[in-house]
Design a protein around this motif. Structure first.
Motif, PDB file in Angstrom:
ATOM      1  N   HIS A 173       0.809  -1.223   0.000  1.00  0.00           N
ATOM      2  CA  HIS A 173       0.000   0.000   0.000  1.00  0.00           C
ATOM      3  C   HIS A 173       0.844   1.275   0.000  1.00  0.00           C
ATOM      4  CE1 HIS A 173       0.699   0.648   4.403  1.00  0.00           C
ATOM      5  NE2 HIS A 173       0.894  -0.652   4.357  1.00  0.00           N
ATOM      6  N   ASP A 182       6.717   1.260   5.632  1.00  0.00           N
ATOM      7  CA  ASP A 182       5.493   0.471   5.780  1.00  0.00           C
ATOM      8  C   ASP A 182       4.661   0.614   4.503  1.00  0.00           C
ATOM      9  OD1 ASP A 182       3.022  -0.566   6.428  1.00  0.00           O
ATOM     10  OD2 ASP A 182       2.635   0.774   8.115  1.00  0.00           O
ATOM     11  N   GLU A 199      -4.508   1.396   5.658  1.00  0.00           N
ATOM     12  CA  GLU A 199      -4.399   1.700   7.087  1.00  0.00           C
ATOM     13  C   GLU A 199      -5.735   2.026   7.756  1.00  0.00           C
ATOM     14  OE1 GLU A 199      -1.739   1.150   8.567  1.00  0.00           O
ATOM     15  OE2 GLU A 199       0.016   1.633   7.357  1.00  0.00           O
TER      16      GLU A 199
HETATM   17 MN    MN Z   1       0.781   0.174   8.656  1.00  0.00          MN
END
Ligand code: MN
Ligand code: GLV
Ligand code: MN
Length: 405
Positions: A77, A88, A121
């Motif tokens: 992502h 991340d 998220e």
């Molecule tokens: Mn994350």
């Protein structure tokens, strides 16, 4: 891209942010355009045809040698939590592009699609996995009406980005998709403590998320006697302590109240309303669901006792997911062929892989996270681990190429 360039690219993308001085990039926010533009340039240079689908996923297709070939997706992502680290999600996308680059124009008997998912998220709308759910064809259209803090719905955010929500079905993955691979930092300390560069994921724990709203009465903080108050925040605080106790009581349960909004939010006014998020995770679905029931019932019980109205809105009920045993085995073989130790582990963090796994063979490779720090600006990755991931990714593509020939 060299390993240093992969890391530098992630750090450059981290500068594309909604908030100065930190990395915050939510679903289809203005800095996402910059991220899309930069990655599009890299993808096109590597020979990919690039588009953004109606869910805001960036998709680069590297064609196969033959038109009827299977497709293999590599992705993660591009959205972030508030004040995030640089790796991340983004690292998994950049590694996918780097792997295609390393093919240096050589095409395989399978197409490779590199995807940067728009939303994983759940920060902007409280609902995670918007991008991957659109790809899996499991995005409930009712979700499009959810609104962010500014009152903008998911549907309106899609339109504002120049995309057409009526074409969301076109975002569903190609029917001849044979597999999905996600590279991701571990986001925990296990590999770092064991001094291992990589981990092969066997399963991802299940997650429940709720928005719990306590509604009482705002009133004057100086004149309202304690016994006649209906303090929404005091009720929420009692409940938050219950949440923590539940997680201490049940082995392997982790429970987090990560956000609390208090209205009207002034030192001299009794809180009239308090909205709190709940995030619950456990490897066993039954244990997670039992704790979810117990804690939502506890919120209602506290509400009754304190004269508060309590609203419980489920935001996510995602079962634990096993990775595909065959693709996982191939990934383990690739790790071994590259002479790295094969370490198999479960993931406590949620990933797009857990959504795609219901539709396509899915595997995940974790990279060590120094000091286990993630969802924090100090998040980092070691250069040698990035190299390890690239080697293993290339070895897996070699293996898939042979299988497809
Ligand atoms: Mn994350
Ligand atoms: C994703 O980062 C999660 O919440 O696990
Ligand atoms: Mn992530």
């Amino acid at each position: 891209m060299t390993t240093a360039e992969v890391i530098a690219c992630c750090r450059e993308l981290a500068a594309c942010s909604e908030e100065p001085g930190m990395t915050t990039r939510r679903f289809l926010s203005p800095p996402m355009r910059d991220v899309h533009a930069r990655l599009t340039r890299l993808m096109e240079t590597a020979g990919m045809k690039v588009q953004v689908d109606a869910a805001g996923n960036l998709r680069g297709l590297y064609p196969a040698t033959n038109a009827d070939a299977w497709r293999f997706i590599i992705g993660s992502h591009l959205d972030t939590v508030r004040d995030a680290g640089a790796f991340d999600g983004v690292l998994g996308v950049v590694l996918g592009v780097a792997l295609v680059q390393r093919l240096a124009g050589r095409h395989l008997p399978l197409a490779i699609e590199v995807i940067g998912f728009s939303e994983e998220e759940g920060v902007r709308f409280g609902i995670p996995f918007i991008g991957s759910r659109a790809l899996a064809g499991t995005l409930d259209p009712a979700v499009l009406e959810h609104r962010d803090d500014e009152g903008c719905s998911i549907r309106e955010a899609i339109v504002a980005y120049g995309l057409d929500p009526a074409t969301l079905n076109d975002a569903i993955m190609e029917s001849r998709t044979g597999g999905y691979l996600e590279f991701h930092i571990e986001q925990g300390p296990t590999l770092d403590v064991m001094q291992l560069p990589l981990g092969v994921v066997s399963a991802i724990v299940g997650q429940s998320r709720f928005l719990v709203t306590f509604v009482g009465h705002a009133n004057h903080a100086g004149t309202t006697p304690m016994k006649s108050r209906h303090d929404a925040l005091a009720g929420a605080a009692e409940w938050i302590a219950r949440v923590e106790n539940e997680a201490k009581r049940i082995p392997e349960l982790v429970a987090t109240v990560g956000r609390v909004d208090v209205l009207p939010g002034a030192a001299n006014v009794i809180p009239g309303e308090c909205r709190a998020t709940l995030d619950l995770r456990h490897p066993a679905n039954s244990a997670r669901k039992a704790s979810a029931r117990l804690l939502t019932d506890a919120a209602r019980e506290i509400g009754i006792r304190r004269g508060l109205t309590v609203y419980v809105e489920p935001r996510l009920d995602q079962d634990a997911v096993r990775m595909d045993p065959f693709l996982r085995q191939r990934l383990e073989r690739a790790v071994a062929r590259c002479s790295y130790p094969v370490h198999v582990m479960t993931s406590g963090a949620g990933h797009d892989a857990m959504v795609l796994a219901s539709e396509v063979s899915t595997a995940m490779l974790f990279l060590r996270t120094p000091r286990g720090i993630s969802h924090h600006p100090d998040e980092s990755v070691r250069e040698e681990d990035v190299e390890a991931a690239l080697r293993v990714g290339s070895a897996l593509l070699d293996d898939l190429e042979q299988a497809a020939s």
